[in-house]
Scaffold this motif. Structure first.
Motif, PDB file in Angstrom:
ATOM      1  N   SER A 445       0.817  -1.217   0.000  1.00  0.00           N
ATOM      2  CA  SER A 445       0.000   0.000   0.000  1.00  0.00           C
ATOM      3  C   SER A 445       0.850   1.266   0.000  1.00  0.00           C
ATOM      4  N   PHE A 446       2.153   1.134  -0.075  1.00  0.00           N
ATOM      5  CA  PHE A 446       3.036   2.308   0.003  1.00  0.00           C
ATOM      6  C   PHE A 446       2.940   3.134  -1.283  1.00  0.00           C
ATOM      7  N   ASP A 447       3.018   4.440  -1.143  1.00  0.00           N
ATOM      8  CA  ASP A 447       2.960   5.353  -2.285  1.00  0.00           C
ATOM      9  C   ASP A 447       4.354   5.442  -2.919  1.00  0.00           C
ATOM     10  N   TRP A 448       4.669   4.494  -3.801  1.00  0.00           N
ATOM     11  CA  TRP A 448       6.015   4.413  -4.379  1.00  0.00           C
ATOM     12  C   TRP A 448       6.310   5.561  -5.335  1.00  0.00           C
ATOM     13  N   GLU A 449       5.293   6.159  -5.930  1.00  0.00           N
ATOM     14  CA  GLU A 449       5.529   7.278  -6.847  1.00  0.00           C
ATOM     15  C   GLU A 449       6.106   8.488  -6.106  1.00  0.00           C
TER      16      GLU A 449
END
Length: 457
Positions: A445-449
């Protein structure tokens, strides 16, 4: 004049006849050569200016053997790492200042790669001969060759195996190529083949001539022989031909050179030169006056009779010592556990080992026997300790090797493992799977962008 228009290339197959015709017309020895030839053409402003051929090195040459310290065995094994510049011909278009030496230097820069592509064998040096009656060899001196000495005035007659006295000594010249330039005698006359001149060898591998095997050239610390002398010898006194530590050193050396089985170690040992066998601690036979390599049966008996834990501890301690001294590089270590097939312990169970393998060189730097009542997880911190990693009082790393990355499978994605590696100052890469569901969900669920690869935290 400017030499910016000088271009060097290999002669194409369709140019060989023309190349030979030019060589016959302008070189007093003609176009003939020995061995597989590499024919170079240096063009100046589009016109052939300098021709050269490189082929086999001279089979025997007293100045070369004396300079390198070669014996007959070493010469036969490593002569293929030397190329002979058999012809250098300056054509009318090249009769200008510095053209010949500039063309020769450019050819020498290309030679190692061209020779490797043509023969599959790395080159360490190039040699040539000049006739003092015809010139001083200024071109070769300008191109980086060293004048080693004069020959005795003998020549090998074509089609004959013997040498004939011609009474015209030649000046012998030698030049190292690439990274071999600064350490040519050690590279070509060392007890062990350097990775730089081993066909198909790993050029980033361990050079056994630089590590401390017997205390002669190791540059400090305890030798591998001293470390392995601590392994208990359970063999009966009668009939022992080789010291146990010498057999174990042969096994370790073979493994560092890529041997991956007892059979491969036996093959490697059978081909080791006398100097290498002596460095491994083997003694000359009183009858033959030569060191005899341990046989495959002897190697197998040594492997099965020793205490594996003792041998592991001794060998890994030596590897850590050599890594700390910069003679062995430990970069990427993969930690994994495997059951040993074909082996049984006292309880009849297959031993299960947790090991750290240096993926750069294919060497096991540490391993522990996982007790049947435990699992790999409980031994991870002990394995790090075996690698020589610890934590200083101020929290800084005190590991004595150049370990840059630890990788392991999902079983070892544990909070305690990460804490131990961080405390030791180690970089690590672990896999998150279902055994750590909260961590897996957080990663997914991590916001990799918002966290680009170039960011460092």
């Amino acid at each position: 004049m400017s030499l910016t228009g000088l271009e060097v290339r290999l002669a194409a197959p369709g140019e060989v006849d023309g190349f030979s015709a030019l060589m016959a017309a302008h070189h007093y020895l003609g176009p003939r050569g020995s061995g597989p030839l590499l024919r170079y053409i240096a063009c100046l402003d589009g016109q052939p200016a300098v021709l050269a051929t490189f082929g086999s090195a001279a089979w025997k040459c007293r100045p070369r053997e004396g300079f390198l310290g070669w014996d007959d065995e070493q010469r036969a094994a490593r002569l293929g790492a030397v190329a002979g510049n058999q012809r250098l011909c300056v054509l009318p278009a090249g009769r200008r200042p510095n053209v010949a030496s500039a063309a020769l230097a450019a050819m020498l820069r290309r030679l190692p790669a061209d020779h490797l592509a043509a023969s599959g064998r790395p080159l360490a040096a190039a040699e040539t001969f000049t006739d003092p009656a015809r010139g001083t060899g200024t071109v070769y001196a300008a191109a980086g060759f060293t004048a080693v000495g004069l020959t005795a005035g003998y020549g090998r007659t074509r089609g004959r195996s013997d040498y004939v006295f011609h009474g015209a000594p030649k000046q012998y010249w030698l030049r190292g190529l690439g990274t071999a330039t600064a350490s040519l005698p050690r590279l070509l006359a060392g007890a062990f083949d350097s990775p730089l001149i081993t066909p198909g060898g790993n050029k980033g591998g361990t050079d056994l001539n630089t590590v401390n095997i017997d205390g002669r050239d190791g540059g400090g610390g305890r030798s591998l022989l001293e470390h392995l002398r601590e392994v208990t010898d359970h063999r009966k006194a009668r009939g022992k031909r080789h010291p146990l530590e010498a057999i174990l050193v042969v096994i370790a050396v073979a493994k560092l050179c890529g041997a991956d089985s007892a059979y491969a170690v036996g093959q490697f040992a059978a081909t080791m030169p006398q100097q290498a066998l002596a460095r491994c601690g083997l003694r000359p036979s009183p009858a033959a006056g030569r060191c005899r390599p341990p046989s495959l049966k002897t190697i197998k008996r040594a492997i099965t009779s020793i205490d594996a834990g003792q041998a592991d501890a001794a060998l890994c301690a030596w590897l850590r010592q050599e890594a700390a001294a910069g003679r062995v590089s430990l970069r990427h270590l993969a930690v994994d556990g495997k059951s040993v097939s074909g082996a049984k312990d006292a309880a009849g169970q297959a031993p299960h080992l947790l090991a750290a393998c240096d993926l750069t060189h294919g060497t096991v730097t540490a391993q522990l026997d996982v007790n049947a009542k435990h699992n790999e997880i409980t031994y991870f911190a002990d394995l790090l300790a075996c690698l020589g990693t610890s934590t200083s009082t101020d929290g800084g790393a005190t590991d004595d090797g150049d370990i840059t990355l630890i990788t392991a499978d999902a079983l070892h994605t544990q909070t305690g493992h990460v804490t131990a590696m961080n405390a030791a100052g180690l970089d690590w890469m672990l896999i998150a799977k279902g055994n750590q569901p909260a961590l897996e969900d957080e990663i997914c669920s991590f916001d990799w962008e918002s966290f680009p690869p170039s960011a460092h935290h």
